[in-house]
Design an enzyme around this catalytic site. Structure first.
Site, PDB file in Angstrom:
ATOM      1  N   SER A 197       0.826  -1.213   0.000  1.00 30.18           N
ATOM      2  CA  SER A 197       0.000   0.000   0.000  1.00 30.18           C
ATOM      3  C   SER A 197       0.860   1.263   0.000  1.00 30.18           C
ATOM      4  O   SER A 197       2.022   1.241   0.426  1.00 30.18           O
ATOM      5  CB  SER A 197      -0.906  -0.007   1.233  1.00 30.18           C
ATOM      6  OG  SER A 197      -0.102   0.033   2.394  1.00 30.18           O
ATOM      7  N   GLU A 245       6.287  -0.190  -5.407  1.00 37.47           N
ATOM      8  CA  GLU A 245       5.102  -0.430  -6.262  1.00 37.47           C
ATOM      9  C   GLU A 245       3.900  -0.371  -5.329  1.00 37.47           C
ATOM     10  O   GLU A 245       3.716  -1.254  -4.496  1.00 37.47           O
ATOM     11  CB  GLU A 245       5.193  -1.802  -6.936  1.00 37.47           C
ATOM     12  CG  GLU A 245       6.313  -1.927  -7.948  1.00 37.47           C
ATOM     13  CD  GLU A 245       6.115  -1.100  -9.206  1.00 37.47           C
ATOM     14  OE1 GLU A 245       5.027  -0.502  -9.381  1.00 37.47           O
ATOM     15  OE2 GLU A 245       7.050  -1.037 -10.015  1.00 37.47           O
ATOM     16  N   CYS A 261      -3.824  -4.759  -8.043  1.00 33.08           N
ATOM     17  CA  CYS A 261      -3.434  -3.341  -8.005  1.00 33.08           C
ATOM     18  C   CYS A 261      -3.859  -2.616  -9.270  1.00 33.08           C
ATOM     19  O   CYS A 261      -4.208  -1.443  -9.231  1.00 33.08           O
ATOM     20  CB  CYS A 261      -1.931  -3.212  -7.781  1.00 33.08           C
ATOM     21  SG  CYS A 261      -0.953  -4.088  -9.006  1.00 33.08           S
TER      22      CYS A 261
HETATM   23  P1  NAD Z   1       0.649  -3.570   2.981  1.00 36.20           P
HETATM   24  O1  NAD Z   1       1.322  -2.300   2.636  1.00 36.20           O
HETATM   25  O2  NAD Z   1      -0.167  -3.657   4.196  1.00 36.20           O
HETATM   26  O3  NAD Z   1       1.737  -4.741   3.112  1.00 36.20           O
HETATM   27  C1  NAD Z   1       2.626  -5.086   2.084  1.00 36.20           C
HETATM   28  C2  NAD Z   1       3.813  -5.806   2.672  1.00 36.20           C
HETATM   29  O4  NAD Z   1       4.522  -4.905   3.527  1.00 36.20           O
HETATM   30  C3  NAD Z   1       3.487  -7.012   3.535  1.00 36.20           C
HETATM   31  O5  NAD Z   1       4.444  -8.023   3.289  1.00 36.20           O
HETATM   32  C4  NAD Z   1       3.620  -6.470   4.954  1.00 36.20           C
HETATM   33  O6  NAD Z   1       3.957  -7.464   5.900  1.00 36.20           O
HETATM   34  C5  NAD Z   1       4.761  -5.494   4.795  1.00 36.20           C
HETATM   35  N1  NAD Z   1       4.806  -4.407   5.778  1.00 36.20           N
HETATM   36  C6  NAD Z   1       3.830  -3.992   6.616  1.00 36.20           C
HETATM   37  N2  NAD Z   1       4.247  -2.921   7.335  1.00 36.20           N
HETATM   38  C7  NAD Z   1       5.505  -2.651   6.911  1.00 36.20           C
HETATM   39  C8  NAD Z   1       6.458  -1.650   7.235  1.00 36.20           C
HETATM   40  N3  NAD Z   1       6.208  -0.702   8.138  1.00 36.20           N
HETATM   41  N4  NAD Z   1       7.647  -1.661   6.590  1.00 36.20           N
HETATM   42  C9  NAD Z   1       7.923  -2.590   5.659  1.00 36.20           C
HETATM   43  N5  NAD Z   1       7.054  -3.564   5.303  1.00 36.20           N
HETATM   44  C10 NAD Z   1       5.862  -3.591   5.922  1.00 36.20           C
HETATM   45  O7  NAD Z   1      -0.178  -3.971   1.676  1.00 36.20           O
HETATM   46  P2  NAD Z   1      -1.140  -5.220   1.487  1.00 36.20           P
HETATM   47  O8  NAD Z   1      -2.401  -4.950   2.248  1.00 36.20           O
HETATM   48  O9  NAD Z   1      -0.382  -6.475   1.750  1.00 36.20           O
HETATM   49  O10 NAD Z   1      -1.418  -5.161  -0.077  1.00 36.20           O
HETATM   50  C11 NAD Z   1      -2.435  -4.402  -0.659  1.00 36.20           C
HETATM   51  C12 NAD Z   1      -1.884  -3.123  -1.241  1.00 36.20           C
HETATM   52  O11 NAD Z   1      -0.799  -3.420  -2.130  1.00 36.20           O
HETATM   53  C13 NAD Z   1      -2.891  -2.351  -2.072  1.00 36.20           C
HETATM   54  O12 NAD Z   1      -2.801  -0.980  -1.773  1.00 36.20           O
HETATM   55  C14 NAD Z   1      -2.435  -2.602  -3.512  1.00 36.20           C
HETATM   56  O13 NAD Z   1      -2.805  -1.599  -4.424  1.00 36.20           O
HETATM   57  C15 NAD Z   1      -0.955  -2.685  -3.344  1.00 36.20           C
HETATM   58  N6  NAD Z   1      -0.354  -3.421  -4.447  1.00 36.20           N
HETATM   59  C16 NAD Z   1       0.399  -2.736  -5.345  1.00 36.20           C
HETATM   60  C17 NAD Z   1       0.957  -3.417  -6.426  1.00 36.20           C
HETATM   61  C18 NAD Z   1       1.796  -2.712  -7.447  1.00 36.20           C
HETATM   62  O14 NAD Z   1       2.506  -3.381  -8.188  1.00 36.20           O
HETATM   63  N7  NAD Z   1       1.755  -1.394  -7.534  1.00 36.20           N
HETATM   64  C19 NAD Z   1       0.741  -4.793  -6.576  1.00 36.20           C
HETATM   65  C20 NAD Z   1      -0.055  -5.443  -5.629  1.00 36.20           C
HETATM   66  C21 NAD Z   1      -0.595  -4.760  -4.562  1.00 36.20           C
END
Ligand code: NAD
Length: 474
Positions: free
Chosen positions: A223, A244, A278
């Protein structure tokens, strides 16, 4: 290989367990069905040490050998993919066919990325000197992956990082660690110890990685909110970062569209993986001349799609992956109800356990509504009636995100003209979302920083190094 048990991390080419189990839930019934290891800080240190020690050897290994390791790994992943798809479908919630498709796309990404070459640029070549820029690997890469496409999104990172000569530590989401752990187990047979490490655990590990002095590069998918934290944390050691992030992608449907021929594509562009993509369409702008016909066609098509447990063969769409995301999507639906918007489909919640949400279509909510303004990342889609294409482009661009967009029309030239005016990293024209291993994939504005895939994505795992060489006369 045991598929539904014996989940271990891969550190320095060895299986590593943890005293702390991380329960993993099947989102279709909310029951814990497996335990993954919860990596400790000391174990992360071990992984970093192993990756650091492996780096000099791996970075000096001829690229052809690195390519061969990746290709042999790809073959082993493919050989196990049908069995692994079952595990993926159980932890992620997507249908078995959806999980198999994810493996097909991931293996395609892995194999094709592996064919890329690292370019050298000849900047100047005179009688006295020559200047050329090479690209050298950075060191230890940390890859942080979300839960919607754990296997595919890992392959946006692994082959590019490792082909370029880096070693890598992969951290899947706590919601979907299992298939990635099994891929780590397979990888032990193909990469030298320390080159390809996989760890799992809670949300603490991400910040440990982004601040770890031994990690040189972070490639993060998730996110926008978390991406900002990653950027902040990585700044203390000035790590290279690729982000991303989230999106609020628009679909624009022009009045000349052949509704019957294209409705299937229009639907799946929004609802594939229950909207947890995404680059899925998250707001759909439909020209007023065909608004009712498209809306009706979507409603009718939605009736053909069964939302249910992936274990039932006729289920096409599964649940939302986790409780937090489920509640977030329900909150957006509740907000739409509270504001009196009209629902064309899916107003009633689904019964029983599991994070199921029906395919939900909302009829022309106001442009400042939350369901239009926010990234829903679930099976809920606002349909918006438009008259004037210039106004729509303005509305689409009036957004902090800029990941992707889709245009549906019979007029390819017009579509390209519109595409050039969209502030997004990718534009799909009459085509379902496809991420090409040879093309750069990136988000504009708050959808990201840097690029994945393609040569540009490969180069994000390198530092440039310029040689300025005098030409000796004797
Ligand atoms: P998230 O940001 O909650 O988590 C993503 C990853 O980050 C997980 O592995 C999580 O454990 C880790 N994480 C959590 N807190 C962190 C921190 N403080 N520092 C580093 N890592 C941390 O996202 P999500 O809920 O797993 O995924 C959904 C989001 O991902 C949506 O917003 C979606 O649009 C986005 N997404 C983007 C793409 C792209 O290519 N642009 C692709 C897929 C999903």
């Amino acid at each position: 290989m045991e598929l539904f048990s014996d989940f271990t991390m891969t550190i320095d080419g060895k299986a590593v367990d943890s005293n702390n189990p991380l329960p993993v839930i099947n989102p279709a019934d909310e029951a814990v069905f497996a335990q993954a290891p919860d990596c400790s800080q000391a174990q992360l240190d071990d992984a970093v040490t192993a990756a650091k020690e492996a780096f000099p050897g791996w970075s000096q290994t001829p690229i052809e050998e690195r390519r061969a390791c990746l290709n042999n790994f790809a073959q082993a992943v493919e050989d196990n993919s049908d069995a692994l798809a079952k595990l993926l479908s159980t932890e992620q919630g997507k249908s078995l066919d959806g999980a198999k498709l994810e493996f097909t796309l991931a293996i395609n990404m892995l194999r094709k990325a592996t064919t890329l070459e690292i370019p050298t640029t000849l900047a100047e070549d005179t009688e006295e000197y020559i200047v050329e820029t090479h690209h050298v690997p950075i060191g230890v890469a940390g890859a942080i992956v979300p839960w919607n496409y754990p296997v595919l999104l890992m392959m946006f990172k692994l082959p590019y990082a490792v082909l370029a000569g880096n070693t890598i530590i992969i951290k899947p989401s706590p919601h979907t660690p299992l298939t990635t752990l099994k891929l780590g187990e397979i990888g032990r047979n193909f990469f030298p110890p320390g080159v390809f490490n996989v760890i799992s655990g809670g949300d603490d590990i991400g910040p440990w990685m982004t601040s770890h002095p031994g990690i040189d590069k972070i490639s993060f998918t998730g996110s926008t909110q978390t991406g900002k934290r990653v950027m902040q944390s990585a700044s203390s050691t000035l790590k290279r970062i690729t982000l991303e992030l989230g999106g609020n992608d628009a679909a624009i449907i022009l009045p000349d569209v052949d509704i019957k021929a294209m409705i299937e594509g229009i639907f799946w562009q929004a609802f594939d993986n229950s909207g947890q993509v995404c680059i899925a369409s998250k707001r759909m702008y439909i020209h007023e001349d065909i608004y009712d016909d498209v809306a009706n066609a979507l409603v009718e098509y939605a009736k053909l799609i069964k939302v249910g447990n992936a274990a039932e063969a006729d289920s096409v769409l599964g649940p939302v992956n986790n409780k937090a995301q489920y509640e977030r999507v329900l909150d957006l639906i509740a907000d739409s109800k509270a504001n009196g918007y009209t629902f064309l489909a899916g107003e009633e919640p689904m019964q029983g356990p599991g994070y199921f949400i029906p395919i939900t279509l909302i009829d022309n909510p106001p442009k400042d509504s939350r369901i239009i303004q926010e990234e829903q990342f679930g099976p809920v889609l606002p349909l918006i009636k438009f008259k004037d294409i210039d106004q729509v482009i303005e509305q689409v661009n009036d957004c902090d995100y800029g990941l992707a967009g889709t245009i549906w029309t019979q007029d390819d030239n017009k579509a390209v003209d519109i595409a050039k005016r969209l502030q997004t990293g990718t534009v799909f024209i009459n085509k379902l979302m496809y991420v090409c291993p040879f093309a750069s994939f990136s988000g504009h504005k708050q959808s990201g920083l840097g690029t994945e895939c393609g040569v540009e994505g490969l180069l994000e795992y390198t530092n440039s190094q310029t040689f300025v060489r005098a030409k000796l006369t004797n």
